[in-house]
Design an enzyme around this catalytic site. Sequence first.
Site, PDB file in Angstrom:
ATOM      1  N   SER A 150       0.831  -1.190   0.000  1.00  0.00           N
ATOM      2  CA  SER A 150       0.000   0.000   0.000  1.00  0.00           C
ATOM      3  C   SER A 150       0.876   1.254   0.000  1.00  0.00           C
ATOM      4  O   SER A 150       1.696   1.428  -0.905  1.00  0.00           O
ATOM      5  CB  SER A 150      -0.957  -0.049   1.200  1.00  0.00           C
ATOM      6  OG  SER A 150      -1.949   0.937   1.106  1.00  0.00           O
ATOM      7  N   ASP A 160      -4.533  -1.006 -12.867  1.00  0.00           N
ATOM      8  CA  ASP A 160      -4.649   0.417 -12.621  1.00  0.00           C
ATOM      9  C   ASP A 160      -3.840   1.188 -13.649  1.00  0.00           C
ATOM     10  O   ASP A 160      -3.020   0.633 -14.377  1.00  0.00           O
ATOM     11  CB  ASP A 160      -4.147   0.763 -11.209  1.00  0.00           C
ATOM     12  CG  ASP A 160      -4.990   0.113 -10.133  1.00  0.00           C
ATOM     13  OD1 ASP A 160      -6.208   0.330 -10.136  1.00  0.00           O
ATOM     14  OD2 ASP A 160      -4.420  -0.608  -9.296  1.00  0.00           O
ATOM     15  N   HIS A 200      -7.715  -5.537   1.068  1.00  0.00           N
ATOM     16  CA  HIS A 200      -6.474  -4.783   0.849  1.00  0.00           C
ATOM     17  C   HIS A 200      -5.374  -5.273   1.793  1.00  0.00           C
ATOM     18  O   HIS A 200      -4.254  -4.805   1.743  1.00  0.00           O
ATOM     19  CB  HIS A 200      -6.748  -3.298   1.083  1.00  0.00           C
ATOM     20  CG  HIS A 200      -5.644  -2.389   0.646  1.00  0.00           C
ATOM     21  ND1 HIS A 200      -5.258  -2.262  -0.670  1.00  0.00           N
ATOM     22  CD2 HIS A 200      -4.826  -1.574   1.358  1.00  0.00           C
ATOM     23  CE1 HIS A 200      -4.270  -1.389  -0.758  1.00  0.00           C
ATOM     24  NE2 HIS A 200      -3.987  -0.967   0.456  1.00  0.00           N
TER      25      HIS A 200
END
Length: 380
Positions: A222, A284, A311
């Site tokens: 992340s 993405d 996540h």
Amino acid sequence: MAVFPLPQLEDNAVLLPSSQTNSTQPQLCDVWRDIQGAHNWNGLLDPMVPNLKAEALRYGNLAQLCYDAFDGKSYSKNYGTCYHSKRDLFNKMGMSESGYQVICTDPNEIRRLGRRDIVIAWRGTQTAEEWIEDLRDILVPTRLSYRCKRTGKNQEHHFADGVLIERGFLSCYTSTVRHRQGAAGATVNISTRDLVVSEIERLIQVYEKEMDNLSITFTGHSLGAALATLSAYDIKQMLCTKHNFHQIPVTVFAFASPRVGNLAFAKRVEEIGVKVLRFVNKRDLFHVGVELPLHNNSPFIQHTHNLAYFHNLELYLHLLDGYVGSKQPFSWSGRDHALVNKSCDLLREKYEIPPKWWQEQNKGLVKGPDGKWTQPSEEE
């Protein structure tokens, strides 16, 4: 971050550890440059070769350690630091056999790896301040400088024309904070970037005679994946300015990385030779490096409407453990599935693993000789 619910479980998902053996695969020490992305992992991802999966999981474990060892309790006197000293970190966190300190020092591990490996692992968002920075989704130009050892002066190195970086990530990387030097030492204003750059410069000087068998690996999840990519780019830029250091391989194993910069940034990362392997659950835009989508097809995982759970780094490592290829069912390789529930509630009830079970013993309080429970000062 982008998180999505799981699809229907596949009837032919494999529940037993994979029967694939490693008897015919080459030794890691002989192919480590390929595993580190020398050829952009061509032919290694689909199906994924066991050596690469094992190394990616190992780096992911080091990123997870950064979460587990972080003191995020606002009431703690050591808030924002590590629970354990550098000397005891791996032992206290159950990774005493990792072969690593700040740099790999174990002779057997060095022989297995085929080189000496410096690893920089970044944790993801934990504090309120970091969440604020994460939300600053604005691309900005920047410049970074490196101190010239010959002149003692800072030399600025601009990003290439058109390169833009996410402001929040750049702020996390370059903003200065008060840092204590030693158990009773003075505090100084220093950035995370300063700490990383200075330590890598020191280690490279120490092991300069091993330059042909030295690698630098960044990993994170992340926010940590974004910082891993940014700092890898920064370090590679620095190495390119120093004689004979430019050939040191710099690799990123990134889990659930958000966008770090624009397309010009991605192009520049590729131009200077930083190798990035990203493990994602959705395609993405504006991402750097090579992408490996992981299937949400594990039979261990239940359906839930709590999308934030998807996540979770431990889930990514679980899905990576069961990944064989893009068109293959989940094939469990033996990683303990109980780890999935360390900080979430994703495992099916039949496995009888409580949710969010990871916690610090006694919340950090230690009973002293006087019988009183207190929180010890930060260790060195």
